[in-house]
Design an enzyme around this catalytic site. Structure first.
Site, PDB file in Angstrom:
ATOM      1  N   ARG A  28     -12.403   6.137  -3.866  1.00  0.00           N
ATOM      2  CA  ARG A  28     -11.670   4.865  -3.973  1.00  0.00           C
ATOM      3  C   ARG A  28     -12.641   3.685  -4.017  1.00  0.00           C
ATOM      4  NH1 ARG A  28      -8.377   5.517   1.013  1.00  0.00           N
ATOM      5  NH2 ARG A  28      -7.785   3.350   0.740  1.00  0.00           N
ATOM      6  N   ARG A  72      -8.791   4.668  10.480  1.00  0.00           N
ATOM      7  CA  ARG A  72      -7.440   4.083  10.360  1.00  0.00           C
ATOM      8  C   ARG A  72      -6.357   5.047  10.826  1.00  0.00           C
ATOM      9  NH1 ARG A  72      -7.341   0.614   4.853  1.00  0.00           N
ATOM     10  NH2 ARG A  72      -7.453   2.611   3.799  1.00  0.00           N
ATOM     11  N   ARG A  88      -3.600   8.368   6.878  1.00  0.00           N
ATOM     12  CA  ARG A  88      -3.201   8.368   5.465  1.00  0.00           C
ATOM     13  C   ARG A  88      -3.841   9.541   4.745  1.00  0.00           C
ATOM     14  NH1 ARG A  88      -3.967   2.315   3.053  1.00  0.00           N
ATOM     15  NH2 ARG A  88      -4.663   3.537   1.262  1.00  0.00           N
TER      16      ARG A  88
HETATM   17  P1  AMP Z   1      -4.081   0.575  -0.930  1.00  0.00           P
HETATM   18  O1  AMP Z   1      -3.136   0.734   0.220  1.00  0.00           O
HETATM   19  O2  AMP Z   1      -4.163  -0.834  -1.434  1.00  0.00           O
HETATM   20  O3  AMP Z   1      -5.418   1.204  -0.690  1.00  0.00           O
HETATM   21  O4  AMP Z   1      -3.417   1.398  -2.147  1.00  0.00           O
HETATM   22  C1  AMP Z   1      -3.176   2.783  -2.065  1.00  0.00           C
HETATM   23  C2  AMP Z   1      -3.131   3.377  -3.446  1.00  0.00           C
HETATM   24  O5  AMP Z   1      -2.031   2.819  -4.196  1.00  0.00           O
HETATM   25  C3  AMP Z   1      -4.349   3.110  -4.314  1.00  0.00           C
HETATM   26  O6  AMP Z   1      -5.427   4.005  -4.066  1.00  0.00           O
HETATM   27  C4  AMP Z   1      -3.774   3.291  -5.717  1.00  0.00           C
HETATM   28  O7  AMP Z   1      -3.581   4.660  -6.035  1.00  0.00           O
HETATM   29  C5  AMP Z   1      -2.383   2.673  -5.575  1.00  0.00           C
HETATM   30  N1  AMP Z   1      -2.393   1.230  -5.901  1.00  0.00           N
HETATM   31  C6  AMP Z   1      -2.144   0.193  -5.053  1.00  0.00           C
HETATM   32  N2  AMP Z   1      -2.220  -0.978  -5.692  1.00  0.00           N
HETATM   33  C7  AMP Z   1      -2.548  -0.682  -6.976  1.00  0.00           C
HETATM   34  C8  AMP Z   1      -2.774  -1.476  -8.151  1.00  0.00           C
HETATM   35  N3  AMP Z   1      -2.696  -2.812  -8.118  1.00  0.00           N
HETATM   36  N4  AMP Z   1      -3.076  -0.830  -9.301  1.00  0.00           N
HETATM   37  C9  AMP Z   1      -3.148   0.506  -9.364  1.00  0.00           C
HETATM   38  N5  AMP Z   1      -2.955   1.323  -8.311  1.00  0.00           N
HETATM   39  C10 AMP Z   1      -2.647   0.736  -7.118  1.00  0.00           C
END
Ligand code: AMP
Length: 296
Positions: A242, A187, A231
């Site tokens: 993750r 990515r 990222r």
């Molecule tokens: P993503 O872009 O969806 O992978 O989100 C990046 C990071 O944001 C995640 O690894 C979490 O640390 C945080 N995050 C995003 N959405 C949530 C959620 N609904 N609950 C808790 N942490 C979140």
């Protein structure tokens, strides 16, 4: 227990903007009705009759309330963004809200950066607050409906959401774990235009009952090439963590919606050219574009 009750109460009230989004859209669109007739898998078809026909309805009169689930790297953002453009509803990614907060150097920024860079989940309270603010801002602009990407990620978030609004459909995107890792590692984002790309060229042979899968890279235009950034949480170690956190905390959310008959499982057959038409078909939107332009 007291803390839980407190958080639930404040979460419910801060998510009240969702209720108003819901009220408006429920009167206009009642979503998709599960049809479990084919091959034991849940497929969905638009509910017609008293419900506006999704395939011919003017976008400003219709809104959907959808949730996208799936492991990191599966492509939630890509497909949610495409469907948001097609259906004219906002694509709201809580990961984007977290990254915006991080970049703002606000009071939460340091705390969030540590959590995100370790691949952990941000607290339900912080996420609900960020989401509420985003929904309020959207409501003020007259936005209707939403496609939520990356929320809910815990059972508590799903319960809170269920307490304030009705979700029409939950799309669960699925891809082999080895492919997820490669996709996350490939990515890239353009630091200038914000465009999302992927430099990985994926060709994985079929194994252990999984079909072979190929995905061509999604390369940026030449003018973005020198501005690509990765990222901070897309390192191999953090991606693996993750994925582990997804399996532990978010996998149960799939079951939460499956038991309510709202989950549509979708195994990605390949990259965007192979997957997008099949996804439209699975959502009964395959002829949506043509009917929309014919009605214009
Ligand atoms: P993503 O872009 O969806 O992978 O989100 C990046 C990071 O944001 C995640 O690894 C979490 O640390 C945080 N995050 C995003 N959405 C949530 C959620 N609904 N609950 C808790 N942490 C979140």
């Amino acid at each position: 227990m007291a803390a839980l009750t407190r958080l639930s109460k404040s979460s419910f009230s801060s998510l009240s903007s969702l209720s108003s989004v819901s009220r408006i859209s429920r009167s206009l669109y009642s979503g998709f009705a599960p049809d479990t007739s084919s091959h034991g898998a849940t497929s969905y078809s638009p509910r017609l009759g008293s419900t506006p026909n999704l395939a011919v309805k003017d976008t400003k009169d219709r809104s959907v309330q959808w949730v996208f689930l799936g492991s990191p790297g599966v492509g939630k953002g890509t497909y949610a963004s495409r469907l948001s453009n097609l259906l004219g509803v906002p694509h709201i990614a809580t990961g984007d809200l977290v990254r915006e907060e991080l970049a703002s150097s606000g009071p939460l920024s340091q705390e969030l950066s540590e959590i995100v860079n370790q691949g952990k989940l941000v607290s339900d309270e912080i996420i609900i607050n960020l989401l509420s603010k985003r929904l309020e801002a959207g409501g003020a602009k007259g936005e209707l409906g939403f496609i939520l990407d990356g929320f809910p990620r815990t059972i508590r978030q799903a319960e809170i959401l269920e307490g304030v609004t009705e979700i029409d459909l939950v799309l669960n995107l699925k891809l082999r774990e080895d492919v997820l890792l490669e996709k996350c590692l490939g990515r890239r984002t353009c630091s200038q235009c914000g465009g999302n790309f992927n430099v990985a060229s994926i060709n994985v042979k079929g194994a252990n009952g999984h079909p072979a899968i190929s995905m061509a890279p999604l390369l940026p235009p030449a003018h973005c090439m020198s501005k690509l950034v990765t990222r901070a949480d897309d390192t191999e170690e953090v991606i693996k963590h993750r994925i582990h956190v997804y399996n532990e905390k978010s996998r149960p959310v799939e079951e939460f919606y499956r038991s309510r008959g709202k989950l549509l499982e979708f195994d990605l057959p390949g990259g965007i050219p192979e997957s997008w038409p099949k996804l439209l078909e699975a959502l009964n939107l395959d002829d949506y574009k043509e009917k929309q332009s014919a009605a214009a």
